[in-house]
Design a protein around this motif. Structure first.
Motif, PDB file in Angstrom:
ATOM      1  N   LEU A 272       0.828  -1.201   0.000  1.00 36.66           N
ATOM      2  CA  LEU A 272       0.000   0.000   0.000  1.00 36.66           C
ATOM      3  C   LEU A 272       0.866   1.256   0.000  1.00 36.66           C
ATOM      4  O   LEU A 272       0.590   2.224  -0.729  1.00 36.66           O
ATOM      5  CB  LEU A 272      -0.921  -0.011   1.219  1.00 36.66           C
ATOM      6  CG  LEU A 272      -1.852   1.191   1.402  1.00 36.66           C
ATOM      7  CD1 LEU A 272      -2.780   1.350   0.204  1.00 36.66           C
ATOM      8  CD2 LEU A 272      -2.655   1.041   2.694  1.00 36.66           C
ATOM      9  N   GLY A 273       1.933   1.268   0.801  1.00 31.89           N
ATOM     10  CA  GLY A 273       2.824   2.420   0.851  1.00 31.89           C
ATOM     11  C   GLY A 273       3.539   2.663  -0.467  1.00 31.89           C
ATOM     12  O   GLY A 273       3.706   3.820  -0.887  1.00 31.89           O
ATOM     13  N   ILE A 274       3.963   1.589  -1.123  1.00 34.37           N
ATOM     14  CA  ILE A 274       4.634   1.733  -2.420  1.00 34.37           C
ATOM     15  C   ILE A 274       3.690   2.345  -3.446  1.00 34.37           C
ATOM     16  O   ILE A 274       4.082   3.221  -4.240  1.00 34.37           O
ATOM     17  CB  ILE A 274       5.163   0.368  -2.904  1.00 34.37           C
ATOM     18  CG1 ILE A 274       6.322  -0.092  -2.009  1.00 34.37           C
ATOM     19  CG2 ILE A 274       5.596   0.434  -4.358  1.00 34.37           C
ATOM     20  CD1 ILE A 274       6.823  -1.482  -2.318  1.00 34.37           C
ATOM     21  N   TRP A 275       2.441   1.913  -3.450  1.00 35.92           N
ATOM     22  CA  TRP A 275       1.482   2.477  -4.398  1.00 35.92           C
ATOM     23  C   TRP A 275       1.247   3.963  -4.128  1.00 35.92           C
ATOM     24  O   TRP A 275       1.174   4.768  -5.058  1.00 35.92           O
ATOM     25  CB  TRP A 275       0.164   1.724  -4.317  1.00 35.92           C
ATOM     26  CG  TRP A 275      -0.915   2.363  -5.125  1.00 35.92           C
ATOM     27  CD1 TRP A 275      -1.025   2.368  -6.492  1.00 35.92           C
ATOM     28  CD2 TRP A 275      -2.013   3.141  -4.633  1.00 35.92           C
ATOM     29  NE1 TRP A 275      -2.144   3.085  -6.885  1.00 35.92           N
ATOM     30  CE2 TRP A 275      -2.761   3.567  -5.762  1.00 35.92           C
ATOM     31  CE3 TRP A 275      -2.452   3.496  -3.360  1.00 35.92           C
ATOM     32  CZ2 TRP A 275      -3.911   4.343  -5.636  1.00 35.92           C
ATOM     33  CZ3 TRP A 275      -3.601   4.261  -3.232  1.00 35.92           C
ATOM     34  CH2 TRP A 275      -4.315   4.678  -4.364  1.00 35.92           C
ATOM     35  N   LEU A 276       1.150   4.351  -2.870  1.00 38.58           N
ATOM     36  CA  LEU A 276       0.932   5.755  -2.537  1.00 38.58           C
ATOM     37  C   LEU A 276       2.113   6.629  -2.971  1.00 38.58           C
ATOM     38  O   LEU A 276       1.917   7.768  -3.396  1.00 38.58           O
ATOM     39  CB  LEU A 276       0.702   5.900  -1.026  1.00 38.58           C
ATOM     40  CG  LEU A 276      -0.647   5.412  -0.485  1.00 38.58           C
ATOM     41  CD1 LEU A 276      -0.649   5.433   1.030  1.00 38.58           C
ATOM     42  CD2 LEU A 276      -1.774   6.268  -1.032  1.00 38.58           C
ATOM     43  N   ALA A 277       3.315   6.093  -2.854  1.00 34.21           N
ATOM     44  CA  ALA A 277       4.504   6.881  -3.185  1.00 34.21           C
ATOM     45  C   ALA A 277       4.852   6.856  -4.669  1.00 34.21           C
ATOM     46  O   ALA A 277       5.633   7.690  -5.132  1.00 34.21           O
ATOM     47  CB  ALA A 277       5.700   6.362  -2.378  1.00 34.21           C
ATOM     48  N   SER A 278       4.280   5.946  -5.423  1.00 31.92           N
ATOM     49  CA  SER A 278       4.641   5.801  -6.834  1.00 31.92           C
ATOM     50  C   SER A 278       3.909   6.823  -7.701  1.00 31.92           C
ATOM     51  O   SER A 278       2.793   7.240  -7.379  1.00 31.92           O
ATOM     52  CB  SER A 278       4.302   4.388  -7.324  1.00 31.92           C
ATOM     53  OG  SER A 278       5.004   3.416  -6.580  1.00 31.92           O
ATOM     54  N   PRO A 279       4.519   7.231  -8.800  1.00 34.91           N
ATOM     55  CA  PRO A 279       3.829   8.125  -9.740  1.00 34.91           C
ATOM     56  C   PRO A 279       2.683   7.396 -10.434  1.00 34.91           C
ATOM     57  O   PRO A 279       2.628   6.166 -10.447  1.00 34.91           O
ATOM     58  CB  PRO A 279       4.938   8.506 -10.737  1.00 34.91           C
ATOM     59  CG  PRO A 279       5.916   7.381 -10.663  1.00 34.91           C
ATOM     60  CD  PRO A 279       5.886   6.906  -9.240  1.00 34.91           C
ATOM     61  N   TRP A 280       1.795   8.186 -11.028  1.00 32.51           N
ATOM     62  CA  TRP A 280       0.632   7.604 -11.683  1.00 32.51           C
ATOM     63  C   TRP A 280       1.022   6.757 -12.881  1.00 32.51           C
ATOM     64  O   TRP A 280       1.900   7.119 -13.661  1.00 32.51           O
ATOM     65  CB  TRP A 280      -0.320   8.705 -12.147  1.00 32.51           C
ATOM     66  CG  TRP A 280      -1.537   8.155 -12.842  1.00 32.51           C
ATOM     67  CD1 TRP A 280      -2.688   7.722 -12.267  1.00 32.51           C
ATOM     68  CD2 TRP A 280      -1.701   7.977 -14.253  1.00 32.51           C
ATOM     69  NE1 TRP A 280      -3.573   7.274 -13.220  1.00 32.51           N
ATOM     70  CE2 TRP A 280      -2.991   7.415 -14.451  1.00 32.51           C
ATOM     71  CE3 TRP A 280      -0.891   8.220 -15.366  1.00 32.51           C
ATOM     72  CZ2 TRP A 280      -3.488   7.115 -15.710  1.00 32.51           C
ATOM     73  CZ3 TRP A 280      -1.378   7.902 -16.633  1.00 32.51           C
ATOM     74  CH2 TRP A 280      -2.661   7.368 -16.791  1.00 32.51           C
ATOM     75  N   ARG A 281       0.365   5.610 -12.994  1.00 32.07           N
ATOM     76  CA  ARG A 281       0.496   4.747 -14.158  1.00 32.07           C
ATOM     77  C   ARG A 281      -0.880   4.213 -14.513  1.00 32.07           C
ATOM     78  O   ARG A 281      -1.737   4.069 -13.627  1.00 32.07           O
ATOM     79  CB  ARG A 281       1.434   3.568 -13.868  1.00 32.07           C
ATOM     80  CG  ARG A 281       2.872   3.945 -13.600  1.00 32.07           C
ATOM     81  CD  ARG A 281       3.680   2.713 -13.227  1.00 32.07           C
ATOM     82  NE  ARG A 281       5.063   3.044 -12.906  1.00 32.07           N
ATOM     83  CZ  ARG A 281       5.938   2.170 -12.437  1.00 32.07           C
ATOM     84  NH1 ARG A 281       5.569   0.916 -12.235  1.00 32.07           N
ATOM     85  NH2 ARG A 281       7.178   2.547 -12.176  1.00 32.07           N
ATOM     86  N   PRO A 282      -1.107   3.913 -15.789  1.00 33.54           N
ATOM     87  CA  PRO A 282      -2.390   3.291 -16.153  1.00 33.54           C
ATOM     88  C   PRO A 282      -2.589   1.992 -15.380  1.00 33.54           C
ATOM     89  O   PRO A 282      -1.631   1.236 -15.172  1.00 33.54           O
ATOM     90  CB  PRO A 282      -2.250   3.041 -17.658  1.00 33.54           C
ATOM     91  CG  PRO A 282      -1.204   3.997 -18.113  1.00 33.54           C
ATOM     92  CD  PRO A 282      -0.254   4.166 -16.967  1.00 33.54           C
ATOM     93  N   LEU A 283      -3.798   1.757 -14.951  1.00 34.57           N
ATOM     94  CA  LEU A 283      -4.095   0.579 -14.141  1.00 34.57           C
ATOM     95  C   LEU A 283      -4.080  -0.670 -15.007  1.00 34.57           C
ATOM     96  O   LEU A 283      -4.895  -0.823 -15.913  1.00 34.57           O
ATOM     97  CB  LEU A 283      -5.463   0.729 -13.468  1.00 34.57           C
ATOM     98  CG  LEU A 283      -5.928  -0.470 -12.632  1.00 34.57           C
ATOM     99  CD1 LEU A 283      -4.968  -0.720 -11.479  1.00 34.57           C
ATOM    100  CD2 LEU A 283      -7.346  -0.259 -12.126  1.00 34.57           C
ATOM    101  N   GLY A 284      -3.156  -1.580 -14.741  1.00 33.25           N
ATOM    102  CA  GLY A 284      -3.146  -2.891 -15.388  1.00 33.25           C
ATOM    103  C   GLY A 284      -3.852  -3.876 -14.491  1.00 33.25           C
ATOM    104  O   GLY A 284      -3.294  -4.345 -13.497  1.00 33.25           O
ATOM    105  N   ILE A 285      -5.098  -4.182 -14.807  1.00 30.34           N
ATOM    106  CA  ILE A 285      -5.905  -4.996 -13.911  1.00 30.34           C
ATOM    107  C   ILE A 285      -5.343  -6.402 -13.758  1.00 30.34           C
ATOM    108  O   ILE A 285      -5.456  -7.021 -12.700  1.00 30.34           O
ATOM    109  CB  ILE A 285      -7.383  -5.038 -14.403  1.00 30.34           C
ATOM    110  CG1 ILE A 285      -8.319  -5.519 -13.286  1.00 30.34           C
ATOM    111  CG2 ILE A 285      -7.514  -5.867 -15.653  1.00 30.34           C
ATOM    112  CD1 ILE A 285      -8.410  -4.569 -12.125  1.00 30.34           C
ATOM    113  N   HIS A 286      -4.702  -6.920 -14.824  1.00 31.12           N
ATOM    114  CA  HIS A 286      -4.083  -8.240 -14.721  1.00 31.12           C
ATOM    115  C   HIS A 286      -2.890  -8.207 -13.765  1.00 31.12           C
ATOM    116  O   HIS A 286      -2.668  -9.154 -13.008  1.00 31.12           O
ATOM    117  CB  HIS A 286      -3.634  -8.723 -16.100  1.00 31.12           C
ATOM    118  CG  HIS A 286      -4.757  -8.966 -17.052  1.00 31.12           C
ATOM    119  ND1 HIS A 286      -5.797  -9.829 -16.779  1.00 31.12           N
ATOM    120  CD2 HIS A 286      -5.013  -8.445 -18.281  1.00 31.12           C
ATOM    121  CE1 HIS A 286      -6.635  -9.843 -17.795  1.00 31.12           C
ATOM    122  NE2 HIS A 286      -6.189  -8.998 -18.714  1.00 31.12           N
TER     123      HIS A 286
END
Length: 311
Positions: A272-286
């Motif tokens: 969860l922390g890595i996602w919050l700190a990462s820049p935006w990327r298109p969501l790859g649902i797979h």
């Protein structure tokens, strides 16, 4: 692949659709293609459409069986295997039974599909009944307690209906029923219903709740580019993850749970922390699906280790 939140509800206007690269992109409702009813394969009537439910069922079941087998000198592998067969049969009944009763979004649209669904329900019910009888023969009759708990969750889930507003409550209640396999498998292997069995069930369910909420968060924030906005949108999910680890730490501190139990929740918080700190990327649902499958595997390995390794 794991897809905890997969439901077949119609997508609202301006919702997200998946492109050829597996990315989520905004698309108007009229551009979302719907397969014709006559092309619906029978397999969709028989297998659960929420792919993530397989992980929510099997990971806790395997973890409970391992802990029960290792912790008990006279553990029964035969009883654990019969419980596995019984749980799988009961699990596979759900999808065709929903179709027969008319509660599923995937309908039996022909007499042939109706017959396939009914025959599947009858055959799986016979297998589950045979498994329960074998467990009684192996002196594991209290397994019906966990069966009734899962049945109650199934009934409540049906009563909540199929509206999009009740999607998350349905999934959380379904996860409560699926994670009961942790306690059931522990009992089947060890022959005991004790504090460890309840802790395995509770820990598995809390992790499933956090995982379901995280996947919903990722989908709902697929177009959010600002880190600040991501943080605002994730406050409830962050609190839920912290509550999970606080529960494990408190249980260990008062002597109700092994000290290493809190470690099992650490990878999900790091994710969860890595996602919050990462820049935006298109969501790859797979990608999200596979990463959550990996998260479930890691959590259950650490969960088993917490109960097997004593410090």
């Amino acid at each position: 692949m794991i897809d905890i939140t997969a439901e077949c509800d119609p997508l609202p206007e301006n919702s997200f659709a998946m492109n050829a690269q597996g990315k989520m992109a905004a698309a108007p409702a009229e551009k979302v293609l719907v397969s014709p009813a006559h092309s619906q394969p029978n397999i969709r009537l028989l297998l659960p459409r929420e792919h993530g439910t397989w992980g929510l069922l099997l990971f806790p079941l395997i973890s409970g069986a391992i802990v029960g087998y290792v912790a008990t000198p006279n553990a029964s592998l035969k009883a654990a295997l019969w419980f596995l067969l019984t749980a799988l049969s009961a699990f596979l009944i759900y999808q065709p039974l929903e179709a027969v009763l008319g509660f599923s979004l995937i309908k039996a649209r022909s007499q042939r599909q109706q017959r396939v669904a009914i025959i599947s329900v009858i055959a799986l019910a016979m297998i589950a009944t045979a498994g329960v009888l074998q467990l009684f023969h192996l002196h594991r009759g209290l397994v019906v307690v966990f069966g009734l708990a899962a049945l109650a969750c199934f009934c409540v889930r049906l009563l909540l209906g199929s509206s999009r507003r009740m999607r998350v409550p349905r999934q959380l209640i379904g996860a409560l029923g699926l994670s009961s396999t942790a306690a059931g498998a522990y009992y089947a292997a060890s022959g005991r219903i004790d504090r460890t069995s309840i802790l395995l069930w509770l820990a598995s369910w809390l992790f499933a709740v956090a995982q379901i909420e995280y996947v919903h968060l990722r989908i709902s924030t697929a177009q959010v580019r600002s880190r600040r906005q991501k943080l605002r949108s994730s406050l409830a999910v962050c609190f839920l993850h912290l509550l999970m680890i606080a529960t494990f730490v408190t249980a260990a501190f008062v002597g109700l749970a092994p000290p290493l139990l809190a470690v099992a929740s650490v990878p999900s918080i790091i994710r969860l922390g890595i996602w919050l700190a990462s820049p935006w990327r298109p969501l790859g649902i797979h990608i999200v699906g596979f990463s959550e499958l990996l998260q479930g595997l890691i959590f259950n390995i650490l969960l088993v280790g917490a109960f097997v390794v004593r410090i």
